[in-house]
Write a protein that holds these residues in place. Structure first.
Motif, mmCIF file in Angstrom:
data_model
loop_
_atom_site.group_PDB
_atom_site.id
_atom_site.type_symbol
_atom_site.label_atom_id
_atom_site.label_comp_id
_atom_site.label_asym_id
_atom_site.label_seq_id
_atom_site.Cartn_x
_atom_site.Cartn_y
_atom_site.Cartn_z
ATOM 1 N N MET A 39 0.842 -1.179 0.000
ATOM 2 C CA MET A 39 0.000 0.000 0.000
ATOM 3 C C MET A 39 0.889 1.245 0.000
ATOM 4 S SD MET A 39 -3.073 0.877 2.745
ATOM 5 C CE MET A 39 -3.804 -0.763 2.537
ATOM 6 N N LYS A 40 0.417 2.301 -0.636
ATOM 7 C CA LYS A 40 1.126 3.583 -0.623
ATOM 8 C C LYS A 40 0.388 4.517 0.328
ATOM 9 C CE LYS A 40 3.063 5.135 -4.354
ATOM 10 N NZ LYS A 40 3.293 5.684 -5.724
ATOM 11 N N ILE A 41 1.102 4.973 1.356
ATOM 12 C CA ILE A 41 0.466 5.695 2.456
ATOM 13 C C ILE A 41 1.153 7.041 2.634
ATOM 14 C CG2 ILE A 41 -0.076 5.638 4.920
ATOM 15 C CD1 ILE A 41 0.340 2.491 4.611
ATOM 16 N N LEU A 42 0.371 8.097 2.662
ATOM 17 C CA LEU A 42 0.889 9.436 2.925
ATOM 18 C C LEU A 42 0.458 9.874 4.316
ATOM 19 C CD1 LEU A 42 2.329 12.012 1.992
ATOM 20 C CD2 LEU A 42 0.140 12.803 1.072
ATOM 21 N N LEU A 43 1.422 10.085 5.194
ATOM 22 C CA LEU A 43 1.175 10.555 6.553
ATOM 23 C C LEU A 43 1.422 12.063 6.605
ATOM 24 C CD1 LEU A 43 3.153 7.791 8.507
ATOM 25 C CD2 LEU A 43 0.714 7.810 7.983
ATOM 26 N N ILE A 44 0.561 12.792 7.282
ATOM 27 C CA ILE A 44 0.722 14.237 7.406
ATOM 28 C C ILE A 44 0.617 14.614 8.881
ATOM 29 C CG2 ILE A 44 -0.147 16.505 6.726
ATOM 30 C CD1 ILE A 44 -1.314 15.275 4.231
ATOM 31 N N ASN A 45 1.597 15.341 9.366
ATOM 32 C CA ASN A 45 1.628 15.785 10.763
ATOM 33 C C ASN A 45 2.437 17.078 10.845
ATOM 34 O OD1 ASN A 45 0.905 15.061 13.612
ATOM 35 N ND2 ASN A 45 3.115 15.183 13.884
ATOM 36 N N ALA A 67 5.176 4.895 11.167
ATOM 37 C CA ALA A 67 5.768 4.957 9.826
ATOM 38 C C ALA A 67 6.773 3.827 9.616
ATOM 39 C CB ALA A 67 6.429 6.314 9.612
ATOM 40 N N LYS A 68 7.620 3.586 10.609
ATOM 41 C CA LYS A 68 8.606 2.514 10.491
ATOM 42 C C LYS A 68 7.918 1.152 10.450
ATOM 43 C CE LYS A 68 12.343 4.972 12.903
ATOM 44 N NZ LYS A 68 13.182 4.992 14.134
ATOM 45 N N GLY A 69 6.871 0.979 11.237
ATOM 46 C CA GLY A 69 6.138 -0.279 11.224
ATOM 47 C C GLY A 69 5.500 -0.545 9.872
ATOM 48 N N LEU A 70 4.976 0.501 9.241
ATOM 49 C CA LEU A 70 4.374 0.346 7.917
ATOM 50 C C LEU A 70 5.423 -0.001 6.869
ATOM 51 C CD1 LEU A 70 1.900 3.363 8.068
ATOM 52 C CD2 LEU A 70 1.277 0.931 8.107
ATOM 53 N N VAL A 71 6.610 0.591 6.975
ATOM 54 C CA VAL A 71 7.699 0.249 6.058
ATOM 55 C C VAL A 71 8.072 -1.216 6.215
ATOM 56 C CG1 VAL A 71 10.154 0.613 5.568
ATOM 57 C CG2 VAL A 71 8.634 2.580 5.842
ATOM 58 N N ASP A 72 8.162 -1.674 7.466
ATOM 59 C CA ASP A 72 8.491 -3.081 7.708
ATOM 60 C C ASP A 72 7.410 -4.021 7.177
ATOM 61 O OD1 ASP A 72 10.856 -2.368 8.909
ATOM 62 O OD2 ASP A 72 10.081 -2.509 10.962
ATOM 63 N N ALA A 73 6.184 -3.506 7.044
ATOM 64 C CA ALA A 73 5.077 -4.305 6.501
ATOM 65 C C ALA A 73 4.992 -4.182 4.983
ATOM 66 C CB ALA A 73 3.763 -3.873 7.140
ATOM 67 N N ASN A 74 6.063 -3.693 4.366
ATOM 68 C CA ASN A 74 6.160 -3.589 2.905
ATOM 69 C C ASN A 74 5.214 -2.538 2.325
ATOM 70 O OD1 ASN A 74 7.363 -4.300 0.416
ATOM 71 N ND2 ASN A 74 5.622 -5.616 -0.092
ATOM 72 N N CYS A 75 5.056 -1.423 3.045
ATOM 73 C CA CYS A 75 4.296 -0.298 2.520
ATOM 74 C C CYS A 75 5.254 0.796 2.069
ATOM 75 C CB CYS A 75 3.354 0.262 3.585
ATOM 76 S SG CYS A 75 2.034 -0.868 4.070
ATOM 77 N N ASP A 76 4.833 1.563 1.083
ATOM 78 C CA ASP A 76 5.573 2.726 0.603
ATOM 79 C C ASP A 76 5.036 3.929 1.367
ATOM 80 O OD1 ASP A 76 7.099 4.519 -0.785
ATOM 81 O OD2 ASP A 76 6.151 4.178 -2.738
ATOM 82 N N VAL A 77 5.868 4.506 2.221
ATOM 83 C CA VAL A 77 5.402 5.524 3.163
ATOM 84 C C VAL A 77 6.102 6.856 2.911
ATOM 85 C CG1 VAL A 77 5.127 6.131 5.602
ATOM 86 C CG2 VAL A 77 5.007 3.725 4.888
ATOM 87 N N PRO A 93 -0.926 8.446 -3.476
ATOM 88 C CA PRO A 93 -1.139 7.466 -2.406
ATOM 89 C C PRO A 93 -2.444 6.708 -2.546
ATOM 90 C CG PRO A 93 -1.690 9.671 -1.646
ATOM 91 C CD PRO A 93 -1.101 9.835 -3.030
ATOM 92 N N ASP A 94 -2.472 5.522 -1.962
ATOM 93 C CA ASP A 94 -3.727 4.785 -1.831
ATOM 94 C C ASP A 94 -4.598 5.414 -0.757
ATOM 95 O OD1 ASP A 94 -3.386 2.531 -3.676
ATOM 96 O OD2 ASP A 94 -1.726 1.985 -2.350
ATOM 97 N N ILE A 95 -3.950 5.972 0.253
ATOM 98 C CA ILE A 95 -4.680 6.557 1.380
ATOM 99 C C ILE A 95 -3.850 7.675 1.985
ATOM 100 C CG2 ILE A 95 -3.768 4.974 3.156
ATOM 101 C CD1 ILE A 95 -6.882 4.945 4.079
ATOM 102 N N VAL A 96 -4.532 8.670 2.541
ATOM 103 C CA VAL A 96 -3.884 9.757 3.269
ATOM 104 C C VAL A 96 -4.283 9.636 4.730
ATOM 105 C CG1 VAL A 96 -3.608 12.249 3.501
ATOM 106 C CG2 VAL A 96 -3.938 11.242 1.233
ATOM 107 N N HIS A 97 -3.308 9.792 5.599
ATOM 108 C CA HIS A 97 -3.533 9.679 7.044
ATOM 109 C C HIS A 97 -3.036 10.963 7.696
ATOM 110 C CE1 HIS A 97 -2.493 7.380 11.037
ATOM 111 N NE2 HIS A 97 -3.312 8.415 11.225
ATOM 112 N N THR A 98 -3.978 11.827 8.097
ATOM 113 C CA THR A 98 -3.621 13.083 8.748
ATOM 114 C C THR A 98 -3.612 12.903 10.265
ATOM 115 O OG1 THR A 98 -5.946 13.756 8.599
ATOM 116 C CG2 THR A 98 -4.450 14.572 6.895
#
Length: 438
Positions: A36-42, A61-71, A139-144
């Motif tokens: 999954m491609k995930i955009l985090l905004i903070n 963010a690091k956990g998502l990378v370890d789960a094979n996500c593009d962050v 991204p597939d999803i945006v997470h604010t």
């Protein structure tokens, strides 16, 4: 190791020229091998930190990378624009576009703060650059998360491109210009006129959030009390601490320390309850104890505290790394008097199997009741805290053996799985036919 790969500075005019053409390519990027491609905004991202929110987001963010996500992450900066890769996470730092950088430790006049918040109630001049990043990353999803400094147009921009949007409540900035619903050392039962005016656009934009997540149930409930998210799907996902399941060499019974080392970690501000703790220790009286304070605050306020409590055995450490600090303690105190969303230090103390005295403010009881090493007391109750401290000084508390099922609630693996589930559910709600993220 952080490896900068690109530093880019643009004029505002060049951003505007490029914005229209590059944003038009949104959705044209091909999917990759990532889950999954995930955009985090903070507002901030490490190493820029002012509290636990930034550390919590970095863990995710690091956990998502370890789960094979593009962050990728978008955050704000007190200097210029820069893009870097930190441990697999692409971080876009955007120079803020307001009157001043609010995290430089300087005290501003009320009129300056009002003008700053007035600007933040409008669309940010950096919105065009954000739109470019959306187009480039697709991204597939945006997470604010915390959005102070991004202006009021960010959520409508995400909605414009029909991107699934998850928002985690880590502060109250959607309903309070101070992000705290706390004024004059009291909880706000209603929103004051200034907050209603200054956050009107942000509150209205919250209807564009597809799923809301609280780092405690308290956060979701409190926002709903003020009228937000009445019909928005929600869930609670607690923060995580890496290595929380690791065996600790000091968990077994140990001899009582000759001197009880008590710790306070966090911003040194009245709402954090620092004066409650200092008064309680004064009541507890002399004995084989010392207090270590890790954190920074307004220079004038800290100086006043140091002078007022110079008779107590206190070490003022300033900002220090949290884990070594916790390793040197025998007892942690979290004395907040404001409605703390969820103090990260409580979970970090649990990870260290460290006894904790914690006020019942905000979302703290939700975790404290899961940890045998935590004792709750009523916030602002100086005498009640003093009694607990006297007991701990007279008989230092043993290191608890935490319940493994409770600890697993706060693992990075659980955090990552819970958010991936939230992302997948949100995508399914937003685009029912879109099931393939490969």
């Amino acid at each position: 190791m952080t490896k900068p790969i690109l530093t880019a500075k643009r004029s505002r005019n060049s951003e505007k020229r490029e914005c229209g053409t590059r944003a038009a390519s949104l959705g044209a990027q091909s999917r990759s091998h990532f889950l999954m491609k995930i955009l985090l905004i903070n507002t901030l991202y490490p190493p820029s930190t002012v509290g636990g929110a930034e550390r919590s987001l970095e863990v995710l963010a690091k956990g998502l990378v370890d789960a094979n996500c593009d962050v990728s992450v978008i955050c704000l900066s007190g200097t210029g624009d820069a893009t870097e890769v930190r441990e697999g996470v692409t971080v876009h730092r955007l120079a803020h576009a307001n009157r001043y950088w609010p995290f430089d430790g300087q005290r501003r006049r009320a009129v300056e703060r009002l003008r700053w918040h007035g600007n933040d109630a409008m669309t940010s001049p950096r919105q065009c650059r954000i739109e470019q990043i959306l187009a480039e990353f697709d991204p597939d999803i945006v997470h604010t998360n915390n959005l102070t400094g991004f202006g009021s147009g960010l959520i409508p921009l995400i909605n414009k491109y029909r991107l699934p949007l998850v928002h985690t409540l880590r502060d109250f900035s959607l309903i309070c210009s101070r992000a705290s619903i706390f004024k004059n050392l009291q909880d706000c039962e209603t929103r004051c006129l200034s907050c209603r005016v200054l956050t009107a656009s942000k509150s209205a934009s919250a209807t564009g959030i597809d799923m809301v997540v609280g780092n405690s149930a308290y956060m979701v409930d409190r926002h709903r009390d003020f009228g937000l998210f009445q019909n928005t799907p929600s869930r609670v996902i607690f923060n995580a601490v890496p290595g929380i399941l690791d065996e600790r060499p000091f968990v077994a019974d140990i001899a009582s320390p000759a001197e009880l080392t008590i710790g306070f970690a966090g911003a040194i501000k009245p709402e954090k309850g620092i004066e409650v703790l200092l008064e309680a220790l004064r009541i507890a009286g002399p004995g084989p104890w010392k207090l270590q304070i890790a954190g920074k605050g307004d220079d004038e306020y800290v100086s006043t505290l140091r002078n007022s409590y110079a008779d107590l055995p206190i070490e003022w450490l300033g900002f220090v790394p949290i884990q070594p600090f916790l390793e040197g303690l025998d007892l942690m105190v979290i004395p907040s008097i404001w409605p703390e969303p969820m103090p990260r230090t409580l979970i970090e103390a649990m990870a260290m199997r460290l006894p904790v005295l914690v006020s019942d403010a905000g979302g703290s009881p939700e975790v404290a009741t899961m940890y045998s090493g935590a004792q709750l007391y009523e916030r602002r109750d100086i005498d009640g805290l003093a009694t607990l401290l006297k007991t701990a000084i007279a008989e230092p508390p043993a290191r608890p053996v935490a319940d493994r099922d409770a600890l697993e609630t706060f693992t990075v693996e659980r955090l990552t799985a819970n958010y991936l589930q939230a992302y997948g559910d949100t995508i399914a709600m937003k685009h029912p036919r879109k099931t393939d993220h490969a």
